[in-house]
Design an enzyme around this catalytic site. Sequence first.
Site, PDB file in Angstrom:
ATOM      1  N   GLN A  15      37.128 -18.508 -56.100  1.00  0.00           N
ATOM      2  CA  GLN A  15      36.438 -19.553 -55.267  1.00  0.00           C
ATOM      3  C   GLN A  15      35.650 -20.549 -56.219  1.00  0.00           C
ATOM      4  OE1 GLN A  15      34.552 -19.489 -51.640  1.00  0.00           O
ATOM      5  NE2 GLN A  15      33.233 -17.603 -52.313  1.00  0.00           N
ATOM      6  N   ILE A  16      34.736 -19.625 -57.009  1.00  0.00           N
ATOM      7  CA  ILE A  16      33.834 -20.916 -57.927  1.00  0.00           C
ATOM      8  C   ILE A  16      34.747 -21.353 -59.038  1.00  0.00           C
ATOM      9  CG2 ILE A  16      31.723 -20.696 -59.354  1.00  0.00           C
ATOM     10  CD1 ILE A  16      30.696 -18.574 -57.824  1.00  0.00           C
ATOM     11  N   ARG A  92      30.255  -7.960 -54.001  1.00  0.00           N
ATOM     12  CA  ARG A  92      29.530  -6.764 -53.246  1.00  0.00           C
ATOM     13  C   ARG A  92      30.412  -6.103 -52.066  1.00  0.00           C
ATOM     14  NH1 ARG A  92      23.390  -5.260 -51.856  1.00  0.00           N
ATOM     15  NH2 ARG A  92      22.707  -7.059 -53.406  1.00  0.00           N
ATOM     16  N   GLN A 112      33.665  -8.156 -72.399  1.00  0.00           N
ATOM     17  CA  GLN A 112      33.634  -9.394 -72.641  1.00  0.00           C
ATOM     18  C   GLN A 112      32.568  -9.845 -73.615  1.00  0.00           C
ATOM     19  OE1 GLN A 112      33.466 -11.567 -68.845  1.00  0.00           O
ATOM     20  NE2 GLN A 112      35.443 -10.944 -68.358  1.00  0.00           N
ATOM     21  N   VAL A 128      27.389 -16.141 -64.641  1.00  0.00           N
ATOM     22  CA  VAL A 128      27.092 -16.369 -63.068  1.00  0.00           C
ATOM     23  C   VAL A 128      27.614 -15.010 -62.296  1.00  0.00           C
ATOM     24  CG1 VAL A 128      28.371 -18.033 -61.136  1.00  0.00           C
ATOM     25  CG2 VAL A 128      27.729 -18.788 -63.559  1.00  0.00           C
ATOM     26  N   GLY A 129      28.592 -14.228 -62.674  1.00  0.00           N
ATOM     27  CA  GLY A 129      28.866 -13.117 -61.846  1.00  0.00           C
ATOM     28  C   GLY A 129      27.692 -12.044 -61.574  1.00  0.00           C
ATOM     29  N   ASP A 157      19.611 -21.459 -57.831  1.00  0.00           N
ATOM     30  CA  ASP A 157      18.260 -21.186 -56.955  1.00  0.00           C
ATOM     31  C   ASP A 157      17.194 -22.239 -57.102  1.00  0.00           C
ATOM     32  OD1 ASP A 157      19.017 -18.370 -56.409  1.00  0.00           O
ATOM     33  OD2 ASP A 157      19.255 -18.261 -58.621  1.00  0.00           O
ATOM     34  N   ARG A 160      18.550 -25.254 -54.715  1.00  0.00           N
ATOM     35  CA  ARG A 160      18.135 -24.760 -53.358  1.00  0.00           C
ATOM     36  C   ARG A 160      16.610 -24.948 -53.170  1.00  0.00           C
ATOM     37  NH1 ARG A 160      21.491 -18.968 -53.490  1.00  0.00           N
ATOM     38  NH2 ARG A 160      23.200 -19.660 -52.770  1.00  0.00           N
ATOM     39  N   HIS A 185      18.049 -13.358 -60.442  1.00  0.00           N
ATOM     40  CA  HIS A 185      18.554 -14.078 -59.645  1.00  0.00           C
ATOM     41  C   HIS A 185      19.063 -13.018 -58.246  1.00  0.00           C
ATOM     42  CE1 HIS A 185      21.839 -16.241 -57.355  1.00  0.00           C
ATOM     43  NE2 HIS A 185      22.758 -15.258 -57.410  1.00  0.00           N
TER      44      HIS A 185
HETATM   45  P1  NAX Z   1      35.761 -14.435 -55.971  1.00  0.00           P
HETATM   46  O1  NAX Z   1      36.046 -13.112 -55.530  1.00  0.00           O
HETATM   47  O2  NAX Z   1      36.311 -15.672 -55.178  1.00  0.00           O
HETATM   48  O3  NAX Z   1      36.333 -14.667 -57.402  1.00  0.00           O
HETATM   49  C1  NAX Z   1      36.039 -13.659 -58.189  1.00  0.00           C
HETATM   50  C2  NAX Z   1      37.198 -13.767 -59.226  1.00  0.00           C
HETATM   51  O4  NAX Z   1      36.777 -12.904 -60.464  1.00  0.00           O
HETATM   52  C3  NAX Z   1      38.465 -13.074 -58.652  1.00  0.00           C
HETATM   53  O5  NAX Z   1      39.578 -14.041 -58.798  1.00  0.00           O
HETATM   54  C4  NAX Z   1      38.866 -11.930 -59.342  1.00  0.00           C
HETATM   55  O6  NAX Z   1      40.117 -11.654 -59.664  1.00  0.00           O
HETATM   56  C5  NAX Z   1      38.216 -12.144 -60.991  1.00  0.00           C
HETATM   57  N1  NAX Z   1      37.886 -10.841 -61.476  1.00  0.00           N
HETATM   58  C6  NAX Z   1      37.185  -9.894 -61.182  1.00  0.00           C
HETATM   59  N2  NAX Z   1      37.119  -9.105 -62.315  1.00  0.00           N
HETATM   60  C7  NAX Z   1      37.266  -9.606 -63.351  1.00  0.00           C
HETATM   61  C8  NAX Z   1      37.375  -9.619 -64.609  1.00  0.00           C
HETATM   62  N3  NAX Z   1      36.927  -8.161 -65.330  1.00  0.00           N
HETATM   63  N4  NAX Z   1      37.886 -10.385 -65.589  1.00  0.00           N
HETATM   64  C9  NAX Z   1      38.258 -11.537 -65.065  1.00  0.00           C
HETATM   65  N5  NAX Z   1      38.118 -11.897 -63.753  1.00  0.00           N
HETATM   66  C10 NAX Z   1      37.634 -11.127 -62.985  1.00  0.00           C
HETATM   67  O7  NAX Z   1      34.324 -14.855 -56.214  1.00  0.00           O
HETATM   68  P2  NAX Z   1      33.318 -16.137 -56.245  1.00  0.00           P
HETATM   69  O8  NAX Z   1      32.914 -16.500 -55.019  1.00  0.00           O
HETATM   70  O9  NAX Z   1      34.279 -17.186 -57.208  1.00  0.00           O
HETATM   71  O10 NAX Z   1      31.932 -15.461 -57.081  1.00  0.00           O
HETATM   72  C11 NAX Z   1      32.189 -15.018 -58.484  1.00  0.00           C
HETATM   73  C12 NAX Z   1      30.896 -14.353 -58.856  1.00  0.00           C
HETATM   74  O11 NAX Z   1      29.803 -15.413 -58.988  1.00  0.00           O
HETATM   75  C13 NAX Z   1      30.350 -13.164 -58.165  1.00  0.00           C
HETATM   76  O12 NAX Z   1      30.074 -12.014 -58.700  1.00  0.00           O
HETATM   77  C14 NAX Z   1      29.256 -13.784 -57.150  1.00  0.00           C
HETATM   78  O13 NAX Z   1      28.567 -12.485 -56.767  1.00  0.00           O
HETATM   79  C15 NAX Z   1      28.583 -14.527 -58.164  1.00  0.00           C
HETATM   80  N6  NAX Z   1      27.675 -15.689 -57.654  1.00  0.00           N
HETATM   81  C16 NAX Z   1      26.915 -15.859 -58.241  1.00  0.00           C
HETATM   82  C17 NAX Z   1      25.854 -16.807 -58.143  1.00  0.00           C
HETATM   83  C18 NAX Z   1      24.693 -17.177 -58.954  1.00  0.00           C
HETATM   84  O14 NAX Z   1      23.696 -18.059 -58.652  1.00  0.00           O
HETATM   85  N7  NAX Z   1      24.423 -16.513 -60.033  1.00  0.00           N
HETATM   86  C19 NAX Z   1      25.796 -17.456 -56.817  1.00  0.00           C
HETATM   87  C20 NAX Z   1      27.209 -17.573 -56.453  1.00  0.00           C
HETATM   88  C21 NAX Z   1      27.910 -16.318 -56.412  1.00  0.00           C
HETATM   89  O15 NAX Z   1      27.608 -15.422 -55.353  1.00  0.00           O
END
Ligand code: NAX
Length: 327
Positions: A15-16, A92, A112, A128-129, A157, A160, A185
């Site tokens: 989604q991001i 999570r 990576q 970001v992840g 953050d 926000r 974070h």
């Molecule tokens: P989604 O679950 O919609 O998308 C994550 C995508 O990553 C999926 O399409 C999945 O197939 C892919 N993925 C998983 N393992 C992978 C790998 N080894 N290599 C490449 N792609 C891989 O999550 P989304 O809402 O897009 O969020 C992504 C990440 O951002 C999550 O870890 C989330 O916790 C984190 N966030 C971080 C924020 C921050 O401020 N730092 C805020 C927003 C978000 O919560």
Amino acid sequence: MSKLVKVAVTGAAGQIGYAMLFRLASGEIFGHDTRVALHLLEITPALKSLEGVVMELEDCAFPLLENVVISDNANVAFEGINWALLVGAKPRGKGMERSDLIRENGPIFVGQGQALNKAAKDVQILVVGNPANTNCLIAASNSDVPREQFAAMTRLDENRAAAQLAKKAGVAVNQVSNVTIWGNHSTTQYPDAENAKINGKPVYEVITDHDWLKGNFISVVQKRGATVIEARGLSSAASAANAALAHVKSMNSKTAEGQWFSGAFSSDGSYGIDHGLVFSFPVVSHGDGSYHIVQDLPLSDFAKQKLVVTAEELRQEKAVVQNLLKK
Ligand code: NAX
């Protein structure tokens, strides 16, 4: 129109990713004189869905979109890139502790980090992840790319926090400046209103409800991610993408005199934070990928205590992934 920037986005079908790719391709982020090549990394089962996103990118007929590479191999996706936006990670799951999430996602960032050796010399990385700071530490530790080129995102953050301050003061958000997020974070982060400004004046002069500044303000920002999930049923996506892109823009331009923004960078010992911890600081960008941490901001005893707590959490996270750290 000679410039070309190659941008890798991992988790591009998520989604991001969906909220980010079209803005990258439009020219909004790197300027209307710069062509953009997108290098999209996904896990194999998500490649079909990613193909659909690529069709939509094509269907936008963006004049600046040079080409799109998709792969499930980081060595392919990171070839020659100038930016890496490391978004992809597992979310999570129910009943999962933070330490479980760290153990699950940590190994992704080992591979990576190594693959980033394929990137261009000037590559800049934004993780970001989640858990973003510690994932960033893992990636940097497994890569030959200098640590200063790695950051983890705390810009969401910061945004926000600025929005909450603006709402409380009854001003437009662009009148709020110098907001710092310190630390992780996570819910231990410290959003600092003591050094923030509204129309150039200290926030503590403009907002007289100091109990709110020391209480609710901080907890609302710390828990905002969870509050969004509760309301939307999904985690922040458009606002997270927006913040990541704001970070990229900030790193690519000189920060205005007297201002700063927040990002989690490898600590150089500033403010007594352990060397090498990926800790969110106030930073000034020099516009060429380099930056410095703003020094000597006054910190009250209240603030110092908050920094101790968030640094301790990062130390604990580091201990959980110690076996993944190479240097
Ligand atoms: P989604 O679950 O919609 O998308 C994550 C995508 O990553 C999926 O399409 C999945 O197939 C892919 N993925 C998983 N393992 C992978 C790998 N080894 N290599 C490449 N792609 C891989 O999550 P989304 O809402 O897009 O969020 C992504 C990440 O951002 C999550 O870890 C989330 O916790 C984190 N966030 C971080 C924020 C921050 O401020 N730092 C805020 C927003 C978000 O919560």
